[in-house]
Design a protein around this motif. Structure first.
Motif, PDB file in Angstrom:
ATOM      1  N   ARG A   2      -0.473  -0.291  -2.596  1.00 14.32           N
ATOM      2  CA  ARG A   2       0.938  -0.344  -2.206  1.00 14.32           C
ATOM      3  C   ARG A   2       1.708  -1.135  -3.257  1.00 14.32           C
ATOM      4  NH1 ARG A   2       2.055  -0.003   3.720  1.00 14.32           N
ATOM      5  NH2 ARG A   2       4.036  -0.716   2.934  1.00 14.32           N
ATOM      6  N   LEU A   3       2.998  -0.874  -3.314  1.00 17.81           N
ATOM      7  CA  LEU A   3       3.849  -1.713  -4.152  1.00 17.81           C
ATOM      8  C   LEU A   3       3.884  -3.101  -3.532  1.00 17.81           C
ATOM      9  CD1 LEU A   3       6.828   0.719  -4.811  1.00 17.81           C
ATOM     10  CD2 LEU A   3       5.104  -0.021  -6.462  1.00 17.81           C
ATOM     11  N   ASP A   4       3.884  -4.133  -4.377  1.00 19.60           N
ATOM     12  CA  ASP A   4       3.894  -5.489  -3.855  1.00 19.60           C
ATOM     13  C   ASP A   4       5.264  -5.825  -3.267  1.00 19.60           C
ATOM     14  OD1 ASP A   4       5.454  -7.227  -6.037  1.00 19.60           O
ATOM     15  OD2 ASP A   4       4.224  -5.740  -7.076  1.00 19.60           O
ATOM     16  N   LEU A  61      16.695   5.194  -2.641  1.00 15.93           N
ATOM     17  CA  LEU A  61      15.781   4.906  -1.534  1.00 15.93           C
ATOM     18  C   LEU A  61      14.683   5.969  -1.450  1.00 15.93           C
ATOM     19  CD1 LEU A  61      15.016   3.138   0.857  1.00 15.93           C
ATOM     20  CD2 LEU A  61      16.643   4.465   2.245  1.00 15.93           C
ATOM     21  N   ALA A  62      15.059   7.231  -1.591  1.00 15.67           N
ATOM     22  CA  ALA A  62      14.068   8.311  -1.574  1.00 15.67           C
ATOM     23  C   ALA A  62      13.090   8.173  -2.740  1.00 15.67           C
ATOM     24  CB  ALA A  62      14.775   9.668  -1.614  1.00 15.67           C
ATOM     25  N   THR A  63      13.604   7.793  -3.903  1.00 13.88           N
ATOM     26  CA  THR A  63      12.757   7.606  -5.075  1.00 13.88           C
ATOM     27  C   THR A  63      11.781   6.457  -4.861  1.00 13.88           C
ATOM     28  OG1 THR A  63      14.464   8.482  -6.533  1.00 13.88           O
ATOM     29  CG2 THR A  63      12.750   7.131  -7.566  1.00 13.88           C
ATOM     30  N   LEU A  64      12.255   5.370  -4.279  1.00 14.57           N
ATOM     31  CA  LEU A  64      11.381   4.239  -3.981  1.00 14.57           C
ATOM     32  C   LEU A  64      10.264   4.666  -3.035  1.00 14.57           C
ATOM     33  CD1 LEU A  64      10.690   1.244  -4.238  1.00 14.57           C
ATOM     34  CD2 LEU A  64      12.322   0.799  -2.386  1.00 14.57           C
ATOM     35  N   CYS A  65      10.597   5.423  -2.012  1.00 17.09           N
ATOM     36  CA  CYS A  65       9.571   5.925  -1.076  1.00 17.09           C
ATOM     37  C   CYS A  65       8.586   6.852  -1.780  1.00 17.09           C
ATOM     38  CB  CYS A  65      10.233   6.641   0.099  1.00 17.09           C
ATOM     39  SG  CYS A  65      11.183   5.549   1.175  1.00 17.09           S
ATOM     40  N   LEU A  66       9.083   7.713  -2.653  1.00 19.43           N
ATOM     41  CA  LEU A  66       8.215   8.625  -3.396  1.00 19.43           C
ATOM     42  C   LEU A  66       7.280   7.857  -4.326  1.00 19.43           C
ATOM     43  CD1 LEU A  66       7.487  11.565  -4.056  1.00 19.43           C
ATOM     44  CD2 LEU A  66       9.243  11.498  -5.819  1.00 19.43           C
ATOM     45  N   ILE A  67       7.787   6.846  -4.981  1.00 15.13           N
ATOM     46  CA  ILE A  67       6.938   6.021  -5.853  1.00 15.13           C
ATOM     47  C   ILE A  67       5.857   5.333  -5.024  1.00 15.13           C
ATOM     48  CG2 ILE A  67       6.886   3.964  -7.319  1.00 15.13           C
ATOM     49  CD1 ILE A  67       9.654   4.831  -8.391  1.00 15.13           C
ATOM     50  N   GLU A  68       6.220   4.835  -3.862  1.00  8.82           N
ATOM     51  CA  GLU A  68       5.240   4.191  -2.971  1.00  8.82           C
ATOM     52  C   GLU A  68       4.113   5.168  -2.620  1.00  8.82           C
ATOM     53  OE1 GLU A  68       3.292   1.478  -0.566  1.00  8.82           O
ATOM     54  OE2 GLU A  68       5.016   1.025  -1.821  1.00  8.82           O
ATOM     55  N   VAL A  69       4.468   6.392  -2.265  1.00 11.80           N
ATOM     56  CA  VAL A  69       3.466   7.419  -1.940  1.00 11.80           C
ATOM     57  C   VAL A  69       2.608   7.723  -3.169  1.00 11.80           C
ATOM     58  CG1 VAL A  69       3.169   9.849  -1.309  1.00 11.80           C
ATOM     59  CG2 VAL A  69       4.789   8.428  -0.045  1.00 11.80           C
ATOM     60  N   ALA A  70       3.241   7.843  -4.320  1.00  9.81           N
ATOM     61  CA  ALA A  70       2.501   8.136  -5.554  1.00  9.81           C
ATOM     62  C   ALA A  70       1.530   7.009  -5.896  1.00  9.81           C
ATOM     63  CB  ALA A  70       3.472   8.374  -6.705  1.00  9.81           C
ATOM     64  N   MET A  71       1.951   5.771  -5.690  1.00 15.10           N
ATOM     65  CA  MET A  71       1.084   4.624  -5.993  1.00 15.10           C
ATOM     66  C   MET A  71      -0.130   4.588  -5.062  1.00 15.10           C
ATOM     67  SD  MET A  71       2.179   2.968  -8.551  1.00 15.10           S
ATOM     68  CE  MET A  71       3.599   3.327  -9.538  1.00 15.10           C
ATOM     69  N   ARG A  72       0.048   5.037  -3.834  1.00 14.74           N
ATOM     70  CA  ARG A  72      -1.088   5.101  -2.908  1.00 14.74           C
ATOM     71  C   ARG A  72      -2.035   6.236  -3.284  1.00 14.74           C
ATOM     72  NH1 ARG A  72       1.204   4.026   3.166  1.00 14.74           N
ATOM     73  NH2 ARG A  72       2.335   2.131   2.683  1.00 14.74           N
ATOM     74  N   ALA A  73      -1.466   7.366  -3.687  1.00 15.33           N
ATOM     75  CA  ALA A  73      -2.286   8.536  -4.013  1.00 15.33           C
ATOM     76  C   ALA A  73      -3.046   8.360  -5.328  1.00 15.33           C
ATOM     77  CB  ALA A  73      -1.403   9.779  -4.074  1.00 15.33           C
ATOM     78  N   ASP A  74      -2.391   7.758  -6.305  1.00 13.80           N
ATOM     79  CA  ASP A  74      -3.009   7.596  -7.622  1.00 13.80           C
ATOM     80  C   ASP A  74      -2.591   6.252  -8.201  1.00 13.80           C
ATOM     81  OD1 ASP A  74      -4.367   8.066  -9.979  1.00 13.80           O
ATOM     82  OD2 ASP A  74      -2.852   9.429 -10.792  1.00 13.80           O
ATOM     83  N   PRO A  75      -3.205   5.174  -7.729  1.00 10.89           N
ATOM     84  CA  PRO A  75      -2.773   3.843  -8.174  1.00 10.89           C
ATOM     85  C   PRO A  75      -3.056   3.606  -9.649  1.00 10.89           C
ATOM     86  CG  PRO A  75      -4.744   3.680  -6.821  1.00 10.89           C
ATOM     87  CD  PRO A  75      -4.323   5.115  -6.803  1.00 10.89           C
ATOM     88  N   PRO A  76      -2.172   2.885 -10.315  1.00 11.26           N
ATOM     89  CA  PRO A  76      -2.423   2.553 -11.718  1.00 11.26           C
ATOM     90  C   PRO A  76      -3.561   1.538 -11.815  1.00 11.26           C
ATOM     91  CG  PRO A  76      -0.438   1.463 -10.949  1.00 11.26           C
ATOM     92  CD  PRO A  76      -0.902   2.350  -9.840  1.00 11.26           C
ATOM     93  N   ASP A  77      -4.196   1.489 -12.972  1.00  8.17           N
ATOM     94  CA  ASP A  77      -5.262   0.510 -13.188  1.00  8.17           C
ATOM     95  C   ASP A  77      -4.717  -0.908 -13.133  1.00  8.17           C
ATOM     96  OD1 ASP A  77      -7.148   2.517 -13.480  1.00  8.17           O
ATOM     97  OD2 ASP A  77      -6.886   2.632 -15.657  1.00  8.17           O
ATOM     98  N   ASP A  78      -3.527  -1.104 -13.654  1.00  8.14           N
ATOM     99  CA  ASP A  78      -2.893  -2.420 -13.676  1.00  8.14           C
ATOM    100  C   ASP A  78      -1.710  -2.393 -12.704  1.00  8.14           C
ATOM    101  OD1 ASP A  78      -1.441  -4.725 -14.204  1.00  8.14           O
ATOM    102  OD2 ASP A  78      -1.706  -4.593 -16.365  1.00  8.14           O
ATOM    103  N   PRO A  79      -1.734  -3.193 -11.644  1.00  8.17           N
ATOM    104  CA  PRO A  79      -0.642  -3.171 -10.665  1.00  8.17           C
ATOM    105  C   PRO A  79       0.732  -3.467 -11.268  1.00  8.17           C
ATOM    106  CG  PRO A  79      -2.460  -4.547  -9.889  1.00  8.17           C
ATOM    107  CD  PRO A  79      -2.780  -4.144 -11.294  1.00  8.17           C
ATOM    108  N   ARG A  80       0.764  -4.189 -12.390  1.00  6.70           N
ATOM    109  CA  ARG A  80       2.057  -4.488 -13.023  1.00  6.70           C
ATOM    110  C   ARG A  80       2.741  -3.222 -13.525  1.00  6.70           C
ATOM    111  NH1 ARG A  80      -0.065  -9.132 -16.902  1.00  6.70           N
ATOM    112  NH2 ARG A  80      -1.695  -7.565 -16.995  1.00  6.70           N
TER     113      ARG A  80
END
Length: 138
Positions: A2-4, A61-80
């Protein structure tokens, strides 16, 4: 992943400030607001000022929600990476909203510099993500 909380808070603040700017400037905006421009800076799409004031904050707001979903589906190696890309995207969208409002209030908006700024933003954010994630594009 998840996004922090800090990333979501900063993003929410940018969305709120973007919406607030539209609300504050609403009385001064024309009835029809230009929201899309050609590369030369000529407006080619207009909407009512109510739509113009609410559209980009809603898209943020929609973009923020989409990014949240994308981060859950394919998280980056570095959370930053996710944090920087998210906040940078919200900041870019807020800046675009500000420039649209400014143009409609008859402030000069140098579209050549806007396009250059978006290009620099794209290279910087994509370059940051590629470097942080150690992607080999070759």
């Amino acid at each position: 992943m998840r996004l922090d909380r800090r990333t979501v808070s900063v993003s929410a603040l940018l969305i709120a400030l973007t919406a607030l700017a539209g609300v504050v400037l609403y009385p001064r905006l024309p009835a029809k607001v230009a929201i899309h421009f050609s590369a030369s800076g000529t407006p080619d799409n207009y909407v009512s000022k109510a739509v113009a004031v609410t559209l980009l904050p809603a898209l943020m707001l929609a973009t923020l929600c989409l990014i949240e979903v994308a981060m859950r589906a394919d998280p980056p190696d570095d959370p930053r990476t996710g944090a920087v890309v998210t906040v940078a995207t919200m900041a870019l969208m807020a800046a675009v909203h500000g420039l649209v409002l400014a143009w409609n209030l008859s402030y000069p908006v140098p579209f050549d510099l806007v396009l250059l700024g978006v290009a620099v933003w794209t290279v910087a954010v994509c370059g940051y993500a590629v470097r942080r994630e150690g992607l080999n594009l070759g």
